[in-house]
Design an enzyme around this catalytic site. Structure first.
Site, PDB file in Angstrom:
ATOM      1  N   PRO A   9     -11.662  32.055 -14.808  1.00 26.93           N
ATOM      2  CA  PRO A   9     -11.595  32.320 -13.382  1.00 26.93           C
ATOM      3  C   PRO A   9     -12.483  33.478 -12.915  1.00 26.93           C
ATOM      4  O   PRO A   9     -12.592  34.497 -13.599  1.00 26.93           O
ATOM      5  CB  PRO A   9     -10.111  32.660 -13.152  1.00 26.93           C
ATOM      6  CG  PRO A   9      -9.593  33.053 -14.487  1.00 26.93           C
ATOM      7  CD  PRO A   9     -10.367  32.229 -15.482  1.00 26.93           C
ATOM      8  N   ASN A  10     -13.077  33.242 -11.758  1.00 25.49           N
ATOM      9  CA  ASN A  10     -13.912  34.233 -11.051  1.00 25.49           C
ATOM     10  C   ASN A  10     -15.279  34.472 -11.673  1.00 25.49           C
ATOM     11  O   ASN A  10     -16.089  35.214 -11.115  1.00 25.49           O
ATOM     12  CB  ASN A  10     -13.158  35.579 -10.906  1.00 25.49           C
ATOM     13  CG  ASN A  10     -11.856  35.410 -10.162  1.00 25.49           C
ATOM     14  OD1 ASN A  10     -11.848  34.834  -9.081  1.00 25.49           O
ATOM     15  ND2 ASN A  10     -10.749  35.862 -10.723  1.00 25.49           N
ATOM     16  N   ARG A  17     -20.088  39.811  -8.103  1.00 19.53           N
ATOM     17  CA  ARG A  17     -18.731  40.287  -8.383  1.00 19.53           C
ATOM     18  C   ARG A  17     -18.778  41.640  -9.115  1.00 19.53           C
ATOM     19  O   ARG A  17     -19.275  41.721 -10.247  1.00 19.53           O
ATOM     20  CB  ARG A  17     -18.028  39.263  -9.271  1.00 19.53           C
ATOM     21  CG  ARG A  17     -16.667  39.679  -9.728  1.00 19.53           C
ATOM     22  CD  ARG A  17     -16.129  38.763 -10.819  1.00 19.53           C
ATOM     23  NE  ARG A  17     -14.813  39.204 -11.218  1.00 19.53           N
ATOM     24  CZ  ARG A  17     -14.217  38.881 -12.354  1.00 19.53           C
ATOM     25  NH1 ARG A  17     -14.825  38.087 -13.220  1.00 19.53           N
ATOM     26  NH2 ARG A  17     -13.026  39.329 -12.614  1.00 19.53           N
ATOM     27  N   TYR A  22     -19.794  44.144 -14.136  1.00 21.65           N
ATOM     28  CA  TYR A  22     -20.263  42.898 -14.760  1.00 21.65           C
ATOM     29  C   TYR A  22     -21.778  42.705 -14.709  1.00 21.65           C
ATOM     30  O   TYR A  22     -22.281  41.723 -15.247  1.00 21.65           O
ATOM     31  CB  TYR A  22     -19.562  41.695 -14.097  1.00 21.65           C
ATOM     32  CG  TYR A  22     -18.059  41.731 -14.289  1.00 21.65           C
ATOM     33  CD1 TYR A  22     -17.493  41.637 -15.560  1.00 21.65           C
ATOM     34  CD2 TYR A  22     -17.198  41.889 -13.207  1.00 21.65           C
ATOM     35  CE1 TYR A  22     -16.121  41.694 -15.749  1.00 21.65           C
ATOM     36  CE2 TYR A  22     -15.824  41.935 -13.384  1.00 21.65           C
ATOM     37  CZ  TYR A  22     -15.297  41.840 -14.657  1.00 21.65           C
ATOM     38  OH  TYR A  22     -13.934  41.895 -14.843  1.00 21.65           O
ATOM     39  N   ASN A  73     -15.020  32.690 -22.568  1.00 17.07           N
ATOM     40  CA  ASN A  73     -14.661  33.898 -21.841  1.00 17.07           C
ATOM     41  C   ASN A  73     -13.473  33.495 -20.965  1.00 17.07           C
ATOM     42  O   ASN A  73     -13.662  32.924 -19.894  1.00 17.07           O
ATOM     43  CB  ASN A  73     -15.825  34.404 -20.988  1.00 17.07           C
ATOM     44  CG  ASN A  73     -15.465  35.715 -20.301  1.00 17.07           C
ATOM     45  OD1 ASN A  73     -14.293  36.075 -20.184  1.00 17.07           O
ATOM     46  ND2 ASN A  73     -16.475  36.428 -19.831  1.00 17.07           N
ATOM     47  N   ALA A  76      -9.485  36.553 -16.740  1.00 19.94           N
ATOM     48  CA  ALA A  76      -8.144  37.147 -16.568  1.00 19.94           C
ATOM     49  C   ALA A  76      -7.072  36.426 -17.378  1.00 19.94           C
ATOM     50  O   ALA A  76      -6.050  37.035 -17.746  1.00 19.94           O
ATOM     51  CB  ALA A  76      -7.772  37.141 -15.087  1.00 19.94           C
ATOM     52  N   HIS A  79      -5.391  37.805 -20.666  1.00 18.53           N
ATOM     53  CA  HIS A  79      -4.291  38.776 -20.692  1.00 18.53           C
ATOM     54  C   HIS A  79      -2.954  38.165 -20.290  1.00 18.53           C
ATOM     55  O   HIS A  79      -1.955  38.881 -20.209  1.00 18.53           O
ATOM     56  CB  HIS A  79      -4.644  39.946 -19.754  1.00 18.53           C
ATOM     57  CG  HIS A  79      -6.076  40.372 -19.841  1.00 18.53           C
ATOM     58  ND1 HIS A  79      -6.628  40.856 -21.016  1.00 18.53           N
ATOM     59  CD2 HIS A  79      -7.098  40.335 -18.930  1.00 18.53           C
ATOM     60  CE1 HIS A  79      -7.923  41.126 -20.799  1.00 18.53           C
ATOM     61  NE2 HIS A  79      -8.220  40.813 -19.547  1.00 18.53           N
ATOM     62  N   ASP A  86      -2.288  28.608 -27.089  1.00 16.62           N
ATOM     63  CA  ASP A  86      -1.772  27.451 -27.824  1.00 16.62           C
ATOM     64  C   ASP A  86      -2.810  26.340 -27.910  1.00 16.62           C
ATOM     65  O   ASP A  86      -2.871  25.617 -28.911  1.00 16.62           O
ATOM     66  CB  ASP A  86      -0.492  26.923 -27.163  1.00 16.62           C
ATOM     67  CG  ASP A  86       0.717  27.810 -27.412  1.00 16.62           C
ATOM     68  OD1 ASP A  86       0.596  28.786 -28.189  1.00 16.62           O
ATOM     69  OD2 ASP A  86       1.783  27.542 -26.824  1.00 16.62           O
ATOM     70  N   GLU A  97     -14.018  34.504 -28.813  1.00 13.87           N
ATOM     71  CA  GLU A  97     -13.647  35.043 -27.499  1.00 13.87           C
ATOM     72  C   GLU A  97     -14.693  36.059 -27.061  1.00 13.87           C
ATOM     73  O   GLU A  97     -15.069  36.938 -27.840  1.00 13.87           O
ATOM     74  CB  GLU A  97     -12.272  35.716 -27.588  1.00 13.87           C
ATOM     75  CG  GLU A  97     -11.849  36.331 -26.252  1.00 13.87           C
ATOM     76  CD  GLU A  97     -10.461  36.949 -26.315  1.00 13.87           C
ATOM     77  OE1 GLU A  97      -9.540  36.318 -26.857  1.00 13.87           O
ATOM     78  OE2 GLU A  97     -10.321  38.076 -25.832  1.00 13.87           O
ATOM     79  N   HIS A  99     -16.211  38.701 -23.899  1.00 14.91           N
ATOM     80  CA  HIS A  99     -16.049  39.411 -22.624  1.00 14.91           C
ATOM     81  C   HIS A  99     -17.327  40.165 -22.303  1.00 14.91           C
ATOM     82  O   HIS A  99     -17.946  40.769 -23.192  1.00 14.91           O
ATOM     83  CB  HIS A  99     -14.877  40.397 -22.681  1.00 14.91           C
ATOM     84  CG  HIS A  99     -13.583  39.708 -22.928  1.00 14.91           C
ATOM     85  ND1 HIS A  99     -12.939  38.975 -21.960  1.00 14.91           N
ATOM     86  CD2 HIS A  99     -12.848  39.589 -24.058  1.00 14.91           C
ATOM     87  CE1 HIS A  99     -11.838  38.448 -22.483  1.00 14.91           C
ATOM     88  NE2 HIS A  99     -11.773  38.795 -23.752  1.00 14.91           N
ATOM     89  N   SER A 101     -17.510  42.797 -20.162  1.00 11.57           N
ATOM     90  CA  SER A 101     -17.179  44.224 -20.171  1.00 11.57           C
ATOM     91  C   SER A 101     -16.392  44.562 -21.434  1.00 11.57           C
ATOM     92  O   SER A 101     -15.881  43.665 -22.117  1.00 11.57           O
ATOM     93  CB  SER A 101     -16.333  44.564 -18.934  1.00 11.57           C
ATOM     94  OG  SER A 101     -15.096  43.856 -18.973  1.00 11.57           O
ATOM     95  N   ARG A 106     -11.045  49.784 -19.939  1.00 15.46           N
ATOM     96  CA  ARG A 106     -10.566  49.511 -18.581  1.00 15.46           C
ATOM     97  C   ARG A 106      -9.040  49.659 -18.502  1.00 15.46           C
ATOM     98  O   ARG A 106      -8.438  50.298 -19.344  1.00 15.46           O
ATOM     99  CB  ARG A 106     -11.081  48.137 -18.162  1.00 15.46           C
ATOM    100  CG  ARG A 106     -12.623  48.062 -18.217  1.00 15.46           C
ATOM    101  CD  ARG A 106     -13.137  46.709 -17.813  1.00 15.46           C
ATOM    102  NE  ARG A 106     -12.777  46.397 -16.439  1.00 15.46           N
ATOM    103  CZ  ARG A 106     -12.861  45.174 -15.922  1.00 15.46           C
ATOM    104  NH1 ARG A 106     -13.316  44.169 -16.659  1.00 15.46           N
ATOM    105  NH2 ARG A 106     -12.505  44.960 -14.678  1.00 15.46           N
ATOM    106  N   ARG A 110      -5.562  45.132 -19.483  1.00 11.17           N
ATOM    107  CA  ARG A 110      -6.658  44.351 -20.088  1.00 11.17           C
ATOM    108  C   ARG A 110      -6.772  44.603 -21.593  1.00 11.17           C
ATOM    109  O   ARG A 110      -7.627  44.039 -22.258  1.00 11.17           O
ATOM    110  CB  ARG A 110      -7.999  44.695 -19.427  1.00 11.17           C
ATOM    111  CG  ARG A 110      -8.082  44.303 -17.978  1.00 11.17           C
ATOM    112  CD  ARG A 110      -9.468  44.578 -17.410  1.00 11.17           C
ATOM    113  NE  ARG A 110      -9.399  44.737 -15.977  1.00 11.17           N
ATOM    114  CZ  ARG A 110      -9.419  43.741 -15.096  1.00 11.17           C
ATOM    115  NH1 ARG A 110      -9.547  42.499 -15.513  1.00 11.17           N
ATOM    116  NH2 ARG A 110      -9.322  43.974 -13.804  1.00 11.17           N
TER     117      ARG A 110
HETATM  118  C1  DQA Z   1     -13.705  39.636 -18.454  1.00  8.28           C
HETATM  119  C2  DQA Z   1     -12.673  40.768 -18.591  1.00  8.28           C
HETATM  120  C3  DQA Z   1     -11.335  40.365 -17.976  1.00  8.28           C
HETATM  121  O1  DQA Z   1     -10.397  41.428 -18.087  1.00  8.28           O
HETATM  122  C4  DQA Z   1     -11.510  40.033 -16.507  1.00  8.28           C
HETATM  123  O2  DQA Z   1     -10.299  39.574 -15.957  1.00  8.28           O
HETATM  124  C5  DQA Z   1     -12.621  39.072 -16.240  1.00  8.28           C
HETATM  125  C6  DQA Z   1     -13.856  39.191 -17.012  1.00  8.28           C
HETATM  126  C7  DQA Z   1     -15.088  40.065 -18.971  1.00  8.28           C
HETATM  127  O3  DQA Z   1     -15.887  39.168 -19.239  1.00  8.28           O
HETATM  128  O4  DQA Z   1     -15.381  41.266 -19.070  1.00  8.28           O
HETATM  129  O5  DQA Z   1     -12.545  38.268 -15.328  1.00  8.28           O
HETATM  130  O6  DQA Z   1     -13.285  38.544 -19.247  1.00  8.28           O
END
Ligand code: DQA
Length: 145
Positions: A9-10, A17, A22, A73, A76, A79, A86, A97, A99, A101, A106, A110
């Site tokens: 998401p996002n 953003r 980021y 990735n 959110a 977390h 699962d 996995e 990320h 950031s 942070r 997170r």
């Molecule tokens: C993220 C880190 C997450 O905590 C955050 O909710 C994101 C981006 C990252 O790529 O740094 O949306 O996954």
């Protein structure tokens, strides 16, 4: 070797953003880098982004028999999501996995990842470069295992 890149998401908002966190690269830039990195290593890569938890769960579940490994990735959902955890555990495909950031620098919420314990590795804090490094790491892992 076929890889699947999932973005949660996002992440479609990358580029505008919270650029201080980021960076200014877009999701298209990240997907293009992951694809060219995979191709240089003799692999192919498909990418999918969704803001919807269930769509990501379905994409993971449907990956078996098609893909050799996954870079995700989870954004959110990292977390919060038992369902994503699962799905990764259940599908049994090596998963990295990723990320953008460094989540440990942070907010405390997170610092916990529901998904990392079922992944072969977690990579964070390298910005756009992480998309290349995660693919390189996954390909190396798949060649060794
Ligand atoms: C993220 C880190 C997450 O905590 C955050 O909710 C994101 C981006 C990252 O790529 O740094 O949306 O996954």
């Amino acid at each position: 070797m076929k890889l699947l890149l999932l973005n949660g998401p996002n992440l479609r908002l990358l580029g505008t953003r919270e650029p201080d966190i980021y960076g200014s690269f877009t999701l298209d830039d990240a997907v293009a880098l992951a694809k060219t990195t995979a191709e240089k290593l003799g692999a192919s890569l498909d990418a999918f982004q969704s803001d919807i938890e269930g769509e990501l769960v379905s994409a993971i579940g449907q990956a078996r028999g098609i893909y050799d490994g996954i870079v995700i990735n989870p954004a959110a959902y990292t977390h919060t999501s038992v369902a994503l955890r699962d799905a990764i555990a259940g599908v049994g495909l090596p998963t990295v996995e990723l990320h953008i950031s460094n989540t440990h620098k942070r907010e405390a919420f997170r610092h916990v990842s529901y998904t990392a314990p079922v992944c072969v590795a977690q990579l964070q804090g390298f910005g756009l470069t992480g998309y290349a490094l995660a693919v390189e790491g996954l390909v190396a892992y798949l060649k060794q295992n």
